[in-house]
Design a protein around this motif. Structure first.
Motif, PDB file in Angstrom:
ATOM      1  N   GLU A  45      45.527 -31.291  85.870  1.00  0.00           N
ATOM      2  CA  GLU A  45      45.470 -29.849  86.070  1.00  0.00           C
ATOM      3  C   GLU A  45      44.075 -29.240  86.081  1.00  0.00           C
ATOM      4  OE1 GLU A  45      48.030 -27.935  83.289  1.00  0.00           O
ATOM      5  OE2 GLU A  45      49.743 -29.211  83.768  1.00  0.00           O
ATOM      6  N   HIS A  46      43.095 -29.948  85.517  1.00  0.00           N
ATOM      7  CA  HIS A  46      41.779 -29.330  85.396  1.00  0.00           C
ATOM      8  C   HIS A  46      40.824 -29.889  86.446  1.00  0.00           C
ATOM      9  CE1 HIS A  46      42.428 -27.687  81.098  1.00  0.00           C
ATOM     10  NE2 HIS A  46      43.589 -28.081  81.567  1.00  0.00           N
ATOM     11  N   PRO A  47      40.518 -29.094  87.458  1.00  0.00           N
ATOM     12  CA  PRO A  47      39.660 -29.561  88.558  1.00  0.00           C
ATOM     13  C   PRO A  47      38.320 -30.052  88.032  1.00  0.00           C
ATOM     14  CG  PRO A  47      40.551 -27.369  89.019  1.00  0.00           C
ATOM     15  CD  PRO A  47      40.935 -27.694  87.617  1.00  0.00           C
ATOM     16  N   GLY A  48      37.872 -31.174  88.561  1.00  0.00           N
ATOM     17  CA  GLY A  48      36.586 -31.723  88.140  1.00  0.00           C
ATOM     18  C   GLY A  48      36.737 -32.803  87.091  1.00  0.00           C
ATOM     19  N   PHE A  49      37.948 -32.943  86.552  1.00  0.00           N
ATOM     20  CA  PHE A  49      38.158 -33.939  85.490  1.00  0.00           C
ATOM     21  C   PHE A  49      39.200 -34.986  85.875  1.00  0.00           C
ATOM     22  CE2 PHE A  49      36.324 -30.265  83.443  1.00  0.00           C
ATOM     23  CZ  PHE A  49      35.322 -30.849  82.667  1.00  0.00           C
ATOM     24  N   GLU A  50      39.305 -35.240  87.188  1.00  0.00           N
ATOM     25  CA  GLU A  50      40.323 -36.174  87.665  1.00  0.00           C
ATOM     26  C   GLU A  50      40.122 -37.577  87.105  1.00  0.00           C
ATOM     27  OE1 GLU A  50      38.605 -34.065  89.442  1.00  0.00           O
ATOM     28  OE2 GLU A  50      40.115 -32.675  90.203  1.00  0.00           O
ATOM     29  N   ASN A  51      38.888 -37.912  86.732  1.00  0.00           N
ATOM     30  CA  ASN A  51      38.612 -39.267  86.231  1.00  0.00           C
ATOM     31  C   ASN A  51      38.418 -39.332  84.727  1.00  0.00           C
ATOM     32  OD1 ASN A  51      38.603 -40.350  88.865  1.00  0.00           O
ATOM     33  ND2 ASN A  51      36.549 -39.487  89.154  1.00  0.00           N
ATOM     34  N   LEU A  52      38.798 -38.280  84.048  1.00  0.00           N
ATOM     35  CA  LEU A  52      38.576 -38.267  82.600  1.00  0.00           C
ATOM     36  C   LEU A  52      39.337 -39.401  81.917  1.00  0.00           C
ATOM     37  CD1 LEU A  52      38.223 -35.398  80.211  1.00  0.00           C
ATOM     38  CD2 LEU A  52      40.226 -36.824  79.820  1.00  0.00           C
ATOM     39  N   GLN A  53      38.630 -40.108  81.041  1.00  0.00           N
ATOM     40  CA  GLN A  53      39.244 -41.208  80.304  1.00  0.00           C
ATOM     41  C   GLN A  53      39.266 -40.908  78.812  1.00  0.00           C
ATOM     42  OE1 GLN A  53      40.705 -43.943  81.523  1.00  0.00           O
ATOM     43  NE2 GLN A  53      40.282 -43.131  83.579  1.00  0.00           N
ATOM     44  N   ALA A  54      40.374 -41.260  78.183  1.00  0.00           N
ATOM     45  CA  ALA A  54      40.440 -41.206  76.722  1.00  0.00           C
ATOM     46  C   ALA A  54      41.198 -42.449  76.300  1.00  0.00           C
ATOM     47  CB  ALA A  54      41.163 -39.953  76.260  1.00  0.00           C
ATOM     48  N   SER A  55      40.680 -43.160  75.326  1.00  0.00           N
ATOM     49  CA  SER A  55      41.343 -44.406  74.944  1.00  0.00           C
ATOM     50  C   SER A  55      41.461 -44.499  73.439  1.00  0.00           C
ATOM     51  CB  SER A  55      40.527 -45.599  75.449  1.00  0.00           C
ATOM     52  OG  SER A  55      39.244 -45.578  74.854  1.00  0.00           O
ATOM     53  N   VAL A  56      42.349 -45.374  72.993  1.00  0.00           N
ATOM     54  CA  VAL A  56      42.381 -45.688  71.571  1.00  0.00           C
ATOM     55  C   VAL A  56      42.167 -47.191  71.414  1.00  0.00           C
ATOM     56  CG1 VAL A  56      43.931 -43.794  70.937  1.00  0.00           C
ATOM     57  CG2 VAL A  56      44.887 -46.022  71.529  1.00  0.00           C
ATOM     58  N   ASP A  57      41.454 -47.544  70.368  1.00  0.00           N
ATOM     59  CA  ASP A  57      41.213 -48.953  70.044  1.00  0.00           C
ATOM     60  C   ASP A  57      40.697 -49.784  71.218  1.00  0.00           C
ATOM     61  OD1 ASP A  57      41.927 -48.628  67.423  1.00  0.00           O
ATOM     62  OD2 ASP A  57      44.029 -49.182  67.729  1.00  0.00           O
ATOM     63  N   ARG A  58      39.840 -49.213  72.030  1.00  0.00           N
ATOM     64  CA  ARG A  58      39.300 -49.991  73.154  1.00  0.00           C
ATOM     65  C   ARG A  58      38.163 -50.862  72.642  1.00  0.00           C
ATOM     66  NH1 ARG A  58      35.625 -48.933  76.921  1.00  0.00           N
ATOM     67  NH2 ARG A  58      35.542 -46.710  76.404  1.00  0.00           N
ATOM     68  N   VAL A  59      38.372 -52.167  72.704  1.00  0.00           N
ATOM     69  CA  VAL A  59      37.383 -53.119  72.189  1.00  0.00           C
ATOM     70  C   VAL A  59      36.101 -53.020  73.005  1.00  0.00           C
ATOM     71  CG1 VAL A  59      36.901 -55.573  71.773  1.00  0.00           C
ATOM     72  CG2 VAL A  59      39.209 -54.654  71.395  1.00  0.00           C
ATOM     73  N   GLY A  60      34.988 -52.981  72.307  1.00  0.00           N
ATOM     74  CA  GLY A  60      33.698 -52.988  72.993  1.00  0.00           C
ATOM     75  C   GLY A  60      33.164 -51.616  73.356  1.00  0.00           C
TER      76      GLY A  60
END
Ligand code: SF4
Ligand code: SF4
Lengths: 187, 239
Positions: free
Chosen positions: B145-160
């Motif tokens: 829904e928020h233009p400009g943030f189509e590639n926003l990533q949020a992760s949990v416990d991502r190793v490295g």
């Protein structure tokens, strides 16, 4: 970690230091244009944990640098006293859940008066305990100010704050610089 | 506690006990100047203030000290300690007074939050799966829904991931939309980050409860997860 001598090798930083670094090196492009004419006033609650207990004013100075960049230097009014000599808001140490609300609010009265003295419309409270306590004493003592997170104002200044991310903003900022959300067909 | 101080017992057992745990607290050096009291926002609550509290401890009024609810009104803000000419560590004294209360008698709100944290990793008792779901849900909505943030990533416990962020458990539970602005800032700054799901709550009620064991357990689990499971170089305090 220090208290229990638990060894660790990572660096421990405050998000406030990162905001400041990112603004200084140009990673975050942000300015106070939105507030040039509005002149909305802000003050800062220095959380005891990052203002006094770490033994340096570095983080709270970074906090001021960031705030001045995003709302304009002339729109930041400090409480007296501030930084490492700051008064605790009265919400720390578990006081919000300690079961002595009357004493907690009497404790917070000093803070309330200090805030009113600044004439600020908004208080930046970068700690959840401070945030909740300062809101509570505002309501209790009949203040008009609002308490906001710094991330809200940063996004507002960058023009990326959606209408759904404005819970803590007042009517003066509810409609400003709103990121227009896409309407999805499946809704 | 109003009224006269009774000098009927000069046995200072509790003071000795605290000093054995915090040898650098300098409790005996107080010359009653009152600087601490003058700048303490908790002064006068329950008729108490830091100088008086310390004096009672030094006079061996152990029962009164241990029973005074004032130990829970002081916020351990350390303003007294910072200005004390003798560098007396009043917050540590208070911490130990709190710790002398039978655990089940300590304030229920703080106790409950500490127990939740030990059990679930955050003071509100959110299961890790729910936290992970909320993070993804907020990120998904922003992407859509928020233009400009189509590639926003949020992760949990991502190793490295380079950075690990803590998160106060209030947002995911009561106002998940409030997590959005921070995610956006991290996205714009191009940060390689993740949320740990072990002891992820940014709050620390076991410290407030003066529960050394609980506090230590939480810290150890968190550090182990960051160092051994995720390998993050930086931990970011978002409070
Ligand atoms: S400031 Fe220090 S020396 Fe003065 S009364 Fe307080 S504890 Fe004692
Ligand atoms: S730590 Fe406690 S005694 Fe010291 S100034 Fe703060 S509230 Fe007062």
């Amino acid at each position: 970690m220090r208290k229990f001598n638990i060894p660790y090798s990572f660096e421990y930083k405050s998000i406030l230091e990162l905001y400041a670094d990112w603004i200084r090196d140009g990673t975050l492009k942000v300015n106070a244009d939105w507030n040039r004419d509005l002149k909305i006033k802000f003050t800062v609650q220095d959380p005891c944990n990052i203002a006094r207990k770490i033994g340096t004013d570095k983080i709270v100075n970074d906090l001021r640098f960031v705030l001045k960049t995003v709302v304009g230097e002339e729109n930041v009014v400090d409480m007296v006293p501030n930084r490492s000599n700051n008064f605790c808001c009265g919400g720390g140490g578990g006081a919000l859940q300690g079961g002595f609300p009357e004493q907690r609010r009497a404790y917070g009265k000093v803070k309330f008066d200090q805030i009113m003295e600044t004439g600020a419309d908004y208080v930046i409270a970068p700690c959840h305990n401070c945030h909740a306590q300062i809101e509570d004493i505002c309501e209790h003592y009949g203040g008009e100010y609002r308490v906001v997170h710094l991330w809200t104002i940063l996004c507002l200044a960058m023009g990326v704050l959606g209408d759904n991310e404005r819970t803590y903003l007042g009517p003066d900022l509810a409609e400003l610089n709103v990121l227009q959300r896409r309407v999805n067909n499946d809704e | 506690m109003d009224g006269m101080i009774q000098l009927d017992d000069m046995d200072c057992e509790f003071k000795e006990e605290i000093l054995s745990r915090v040898p650098g607290a300098n409790l005996d050096l107080c010359f009653t100047c009152g600087t601490c009291t003058g700048g303490c926002p908790a002064s006068e609550q329950f008729g108490m203030d830091p100088r008086k509290f310390l004096r009672m401890l030094l006079l061996g009024m152990d029962d009164e000290v241990k029973q005074s609810p004032w130990a829970w009104v002081c916020t351990m803000c350390a303003r007294c300690k910072t200005v004390c000419p003798m560098e007396i560590d009043i917050p540590k004294m208070i911490y130990n007074v709190r710790g002398s209360w039978p655990r089940e008698k300590r304030p229920k709100g703080i106790l409950g939050s500490c127990d939740q944290h030990i059990r679930t990793g955050n003071a509100m008792g959110v299961p890790s799966e729910d936290f992970a779901w909320t993070v993804e849900d907020v990120a998904e909505e922003i992407r859509n829904e928020h233009p400009g943030f189509e590639n926003l990533q949020a992760s949990v416990d991502r190793v490295g991931a380079v950075m690990a962020l803590n998160q106060n458990s209030r947002e995911p539970v009561t106002e998940p939309d409030e997590m959005g602005p921070l995610l956006k800032i991290l996205h714009i700054a191009g940060v390689d980050w993740t949320y740990p799901t072990v002891m992820w709550g940014g709050e620390n009620y076991c410290m407030f409860l003066a529960d050394d064991e609980g506090w230590r357990y939480i810290t150890e689990e968190f550090v182990y997860h960051i160092e051994h499971n995720l390998g993050c170089k930086v931990v970011i305090n978002t409070e």
